[in-house]
Structure formats: C-alpha cells, structure tokens
Scaffold this motif. Structure first.
Motif, PDB file in Angstrom:
ATOM      1  N   LEU A 313       0.831  -1.206   0.000  1.00  0.00           N
ATOM      2  CA  LEU A 313       0.000   0.000   0.000  1.00  0.00           C
ATOM      3  C   LEU A 313       0.863   1.253   0.000  1.00  0.00           C
ATOM      4  N   ALA A 314       1.976   1.215   0.722  1.00  0.00           N
ATOM      5  CA  ALA A 314       2.881   2.370   0.746  1.00  0.00           C
ATOM      6  C   ALA A 314       3.429   2.653  -0.650  1.00  0.00           C
ATOM      7  N   LYS A 315       3.753   1.613  -1.419  1.00  0.00           N
ATOM      8  CA  LYS A 315       4.250   1.807  -2.785  1.00  0.00           C
ATOM      9  C   LYS A 315       3.164   2.403  -3.667  1.00  0.00           C
ATOM     10  N   ALA A 316       1.925   1.933  -3.474  1.00  0.00           N
ATOM     11  CA  ALA A 316       0.818   2.467  -4.266  1.00  0.00           C
ATOM     12  C   ALA A 316       0.591   3.944  -3.956  1.00  0.00           C
ATOM     13  N   ARG A 317       0.702   4.296  -2.691  1.00  0.00           N
ATOM     14  CA  ARG A 317       0.514   5.703  -2.308  1.00  0.00           C
ATOM     15  C   ARG A 317       1.647   6.581  -2.826  1.00  0.00           C
ATOM     16  N   SER A 319       3.412   6.125  -5.537  1.00  0.00           N
ATOM     17  CA  SER A 319       3.480   6.190  -6.996  1.00  0.00           C
ATOM     18  C   SER A 319       2.651   7.356  -7.533  1.00  0.00           C
ATOM     19  N   THR A 320       3.211   8.095  -8.462  1.00  0.00           N
ATOM     20  CA  THR A 320       2.482   9.202  -9.097  1.00  0.00           C
ATOM     21  C   THR A 320       1.854   8.785 -10.418  1.00  0.00           C
ATOM     22  N   THR A 321       2.192   7.596 -10.901  1.00  0.00           N
ATOM     23  CA  THR A 321       1.663   7.115 -12.181  1.00  0.00           C
ATOM     24  C   THR A 321       0.644   5.992 -12.017  1.00  0.00           C
ATOM     25  N   ASN A 322       0.615   5.377 -10.847  1.00  0.00           N
ATOM     26  CA  ASN A 322      -0.309   4.278 -10.590  1.00  0.00           C
ATOM     27  C   ASN A 322      -1.722   4.831 -10.411  1.00  0.00           C
ATOM     28  N   ARG A 323      -2.658   4.354 -11.219  1.00  0.00           N
ATOM     29  CA  ARG A 323      -4.040   4.842 -11.155  1.00  0.00           C
ATOM     30  C   ARG A 323      -4.893   4.005 -10.209  1.00  0.00           C
ATOM     31  N   SER A 326      -7.751   6.635  -6.279  1.00  0.00           N
ATOM     32  CA  SER A 326      -8.360   7.908  -6.633  1.00  0.00           C
ATOM     33  C   SER A 326      -7.833   8.992  -5.694  1.00  0.00           C
ATOM     34  N   GLU A 327      -8.071  10.241  -6.064  1.00  0.00           N
ATOM     35  CA  GLU A 327      -7.623  11.329  -5.198  1.00  0.00           C
ATOM     36  C   GLU A 327      -8.311  11.272  -3.841  1.00  0.00           C
ATOM     37  N   ALA A 328      -9.576  10.912  -3.844  1.00  0.00           N
ATOM     38  CA  ALA A 328     -10.307  10.813  -2.578  1.00  0.00           C
ATOM     39  C   ALA A 328      -9.716   9.716  -1.697  1.00  0.00           C
ATOM     40  N   ALA A 329      -9.354   8.582  -2.333  1.00  0.00           N
ATOM     41  CA  ALA A 329      -8.759   7.481  -1.569  1.00  0.00           C
ATOM     42  C   ALA A 329      -7.409   7.894  -1.005  1.00  0.00           C
ATOM     43  N   ARG A 330      -6.599   8.584  -1.809  1.00  0.00           N
ATOM     44  CA  ARG A 330      -5.302   9.052  -1.323  1.00  0.00           C
ATOM     45  C   ARG A 330      -5.469   9.955  -0.111  1.00  0.00           C
ATOM     46  N   GLU A 331      -6.453  10.823  -0.171  1.00  0.00           N
ATOM     47  CA  GLU A 331      -6.676  11.752   0.943  1.00  0.00           C
ATOM     48  C   GLU A 331      -7.077  10.988   2.201  1.00  0.00           C
ATOM     49  N   THR A 332      -7.945   9.992   2.027  1.00  0.00           N
ATOM     50  CA  THR A 332      -8.371   9.200   3.190  1.00  0.00           C
ATOM     51  C   THR A 332      -7.208   8.421   3.787  1.00  0.00           C
TER      52      THR A 332
END
Length: 473
Positions: A313-317, A319-323, A326-332
C-alpha cells in the motif's frame, strides 16, 4: 534410552574410533593440524572406510564451527569453486550421450553433471549431529548478502539434498502440551514467529486449556528440535480478531463443544530449512487428527497475518503514475500517517471504507513477476488449497501487525472437499478462490476507481460477518 539417542551414541562411538585411527600419535596429530579444510574435504571424498569417513566428517565440521564470519564465507566459496562438477567428465558424458542416447549414457551424464559438493555434503551428514550442523551451514549461507550465481548454485545443492532428507516420510507429528518436556517448550517460546509468547504463564494459557491444541513436526536427526509447529484454538465460531483467541479472560469451552478449529499461528523453527515445505503437510495432518478425535468439528480455518500489505500500500501511495488510487482514496489514506488513527472510531470507519477494497485487490489481483500472490502467507495457504474467506479490519492491533498490515487479518477456509480444486485453480490458472464477500469488496474497489460512490453498498462489517456464522465470539 530412546532410539534416537542410541543411534547418536553409536555414531559418536564409530567416529571416536575413526579419530583414533586417523589422528592418534603425536606425528599424526601434527600432520592433521597442518591439513587445511580443502584437503580434508578431498580426503573425505576419497575415503572408503566407514569409521575414518565419519572421523573426517566430524573433523571438518568441528573446524568449520570454529571459523569466524570471514572464514566461514571463504569455506562456502571454496565449496563452490573447488567442488563443482568435473567438467572433463561432463564433456565426455555429453559427447557420449549425443552419440548414444541409451539409458546407460543418461545415467553417466546425470552422475557427471552432479557437483562433487553434493556427495561431500552427504558424507558430512554422516558425522554425529551432522544434519544439524549442515542446517546451520545453510542458515549461514542464507544470511549472506551475496546473491551471486555462486551463491544460488550452492544453495540449490543444499535445497536439493534437504528436500530429500526432510521429506514427509521422515517426519513425525507430535502433540505439544503442558506436559511436554521443558526443553522443548522453551523452544516453542523461542521460535514463535507470529504472536510473541511473553513467558511461561502465557505459554501455559496457550497449551493447558481443554480448547487449545499445538502440534509440531520433528525429524529423527533433529530429535529435540521442532521443525514447524501450529497452534490451534477450538471455538464455537470463526474469530475475526486475535484478541478473541489470546485474551486470558475469554470463555473457555470443552473440546467436544467446539465446531471450529482455528489455526492462528504457524511458525517455522529452523532458518536453515527455509524454502523446504513442511507447513502444508502439517496442516493437512492436523486436520485429519482433529477430525478423528473431535467429530463435532465442522470448520477448519486460519486467523492469519498479512505481512506484506502495508508495504504494498505504501508503494501504491508513493506512486504518481499508478491509477490504483483515486484522489479521494489518497486523501483518506493520509489518515494512516497518524500512529493513533485506529483509536478514533470515526477515523477508523473512514479508513475501513477505503482499505478493505484495496486489500481485496491485493489478494485477488496483484501478482509477483512469477504470477503468484504477492503476500507470502497467502501464497502458503492458497497454494495449499484454502479459500480466502474473510478479511478482518483491525483484527490485530499489536505494534507489529499495525506496521505490517495496518491491523488487517484474514481467515482462510480449509474445506477438505475443495482443497484439490482450489489448489489447481491457483496453480493452473492463477486464480485465487475467494468467498462472495471478499469478491464483493473487490467490486467496490473497481467502482471507487471509476468514480462510483459507496452510498449503495452494504456496510463493511455486514459483508465480513455474512460468512461462516458471524465474527467475534
């Protein structure tokens, strides 16, 4: 005297006699002291006498045990460089096979291709405690930071031999309980790798009650060393949190009242046997034994950690290219950066809404380059034919679990009629067999990434508790 002790004493007696023949007398002792390890290994390979061979093997292992870290690394390198295949014989065998593809030519080719160090390791294994020392030697190899071709070639030899020496036919399953000798119980405390055992009183709580079981595999050449052990809780329902199992104030039941066997901790004990599979045999054997002794048991499940989830999950967060997010999920998910996030009920609910669908993707979609599930515990249980049954948010609030998995735990279901089909689905098609509840979470993750909302979804707790009769006891 046990059979294992008698055999060990006999080996030691033969070895001592061999030492007297080889190294007795002042001159022989002086000569032996000047012979280096490589020469001793060559002598061992050319030895024909049983006693002298055991003595040489013991001498080599004794000297190896006295080496410092640098010397031990040089010894392993020497095994690779000086005791590989005889290339001259191998070339001749290849040419003979090309001219004559007979069975005899194939046998000769096989023999020529085998590195000499494999036979050397076999002969070292004849020494008293030779098996244990070779396991330690591989542990030393695995602890090395060297990842060269030489490292992998040498490890392949150990793995090949250990796979034969430690196959299921040589292993014995023993129950571990409060009456087991203390020197073995001490090792259970030492080797527990999932949920730390703080001391003797905690061990007693895990072994003594009527609704607890523990089983371990042993090998006759490592008689007092467990190879792997599993701790089992007998319950009336499937637990969703480790506290349900380990809480000292929990309600205890009689074994014949239980409907569910929960495998809540499986620990491999010997680092030198990493990659040599025992756990799959262990679980299946324990299931058979429990079914025989307690016919009232209907469910066989795990309560398992998810050691790779937080890292993924840390790698997914990051990453700037991994879709994936969503922005809402990143914020949460930024809420996870507060070490006390789980103490706030509202914050935890927000995290749960985003985290569980991502966890479903982690298990059901994400793969290693080899096409296997990315989580090591998942690879083990799913490879054994279990089904991913339920994900338990904040199932373990310990510091270790919060760091490794943000508290997530999962239940894998071992349904005996489906084990073979589940295993084949993963092995042949790469498909992870999961319950409808887990699959529905994956669908929610897909909806979230495509811009869909969560308003029409069922509550997460309701989804998780819809399988196997609910959650906590």
């Amino acid at each position: 005297m046990s059979e294992a002790s008698f055999f060990t004493d006999m080996l030691q007696s033969i070895t001592d006699r061999g030492r007297q023949l080889l190294f007795s007398g002042a001159r022989a002792t002086q000569v032996a002291a000047k012979v280096d390890l490589q020469a001793l290994c060559e002598m061992l390979l050319s030895s024909r006498g049983e006693a002298s061979g055991m003595a040489l093997a013991a001498e080599i292992l004794d000297r190896w045990g006295a080496l410092d870290s640098e010397g031990a690394q040089k010894f392993l390198l020497m095994l690779h460089e000086k005791f590989g295949a005889d290339t001259t014989k191998l070339d001749e065998a290849i040419e003979n096979y090309r001219a004559d593809k007979s069975s005899a030519a194939i046998i000769t080719l096989h023999q020529a291709a085998e590195p000499r160090r494999q036979e050397l390791l076999r002969r070292l294994n004849h020494a008293p405690n030779g098996t244990a020392k070779l396991v330690q030697m591989r542990h030393q190899l695995l602890a090395s930071k060297d990842q060269s071709a030489e490292y992998h070639a040498l490890d392949a030899d150990f793995t090949h031999l250990f796979g034969s020496w430690f196959n299921r036919g040589f292993l014995t399953l023993r129950p571990i309980d409060w009456s087991t000798p203390a020197y073995i119980l001490e090792k259970i405390i030492k080797y527990e790798a999932v949920h730390e055992i703080a001391g003797w009183e905690e061990l007693r709580r895990r072994l003594a009650p009527a609704d607890r079981r523990c089983f371990a595999f042993f090998h006759p050449r490592l008689a007092d060393e467990p190879l792997v052990f599993v701790e089992v809780a007998l319950t009336r329902s499937v637990p969703s949190a480790i506290g349900d199992v380990l809480d000292e104030g929990r309600e205890q039941i009689n074994a014949d009242e239980a409907t569910t066997a929960v495998f809540y901790s499986i620990s491999n004990c010997q680092d030198g046997l990493r990659g040599i599979s025992f756990g799959n045999f262990l679980i299946k054997q324990v299931v058979e034994d429990l079914r025989r002794d307690l016919p009232g048991l209907k469910n066989f499940v795990t309560l398992s950690p998810v050691p790779g989830f937080a890292r993924w999950l840390a790698k997914a967060r990051a990453s700037t290219t991994n879709r994936l997010l969503s922005e809402a999920a990143r914020e949460t998910l930024m809420l996870l950066d507060d070490l006390k996030w789980s103490d706030n009920e509202k914050t935890a609910a927000e995290v749960e809404r985003v985290l569980l669908p991502l966890a479903a993707r982690y298990f059901l979609v994400e793969r290693t380059p080899e096409g296997r599930p990315v989580d090591p515990v998942a690879r083990f249980h799913l490879g054994n034919g279990a089904r991913l049954e339920r994900m338990n948010f904040l199932g373990d609030r310990s510091t270790k679990a919060m760091q490794q998995a943000h508290g997530l735990m999962v239940n894998y279901l071992y349904k005996l009629d489906d084990i073979v089909a589940n295993h084949e689905a993963l092995a042949q098609r790469g498909e992870v067999i999961a319950s409808p509840a887990v699959k529905s979470l994956l669908n929610q993750n897909d909806e979230s990434r495509s811009g869909g909302g969560q308003q029409g979804s069922r509550p997460f707790a309701q989804i998780m508790n819809s399988t196997l009769g609910g959650g906590r006891k």
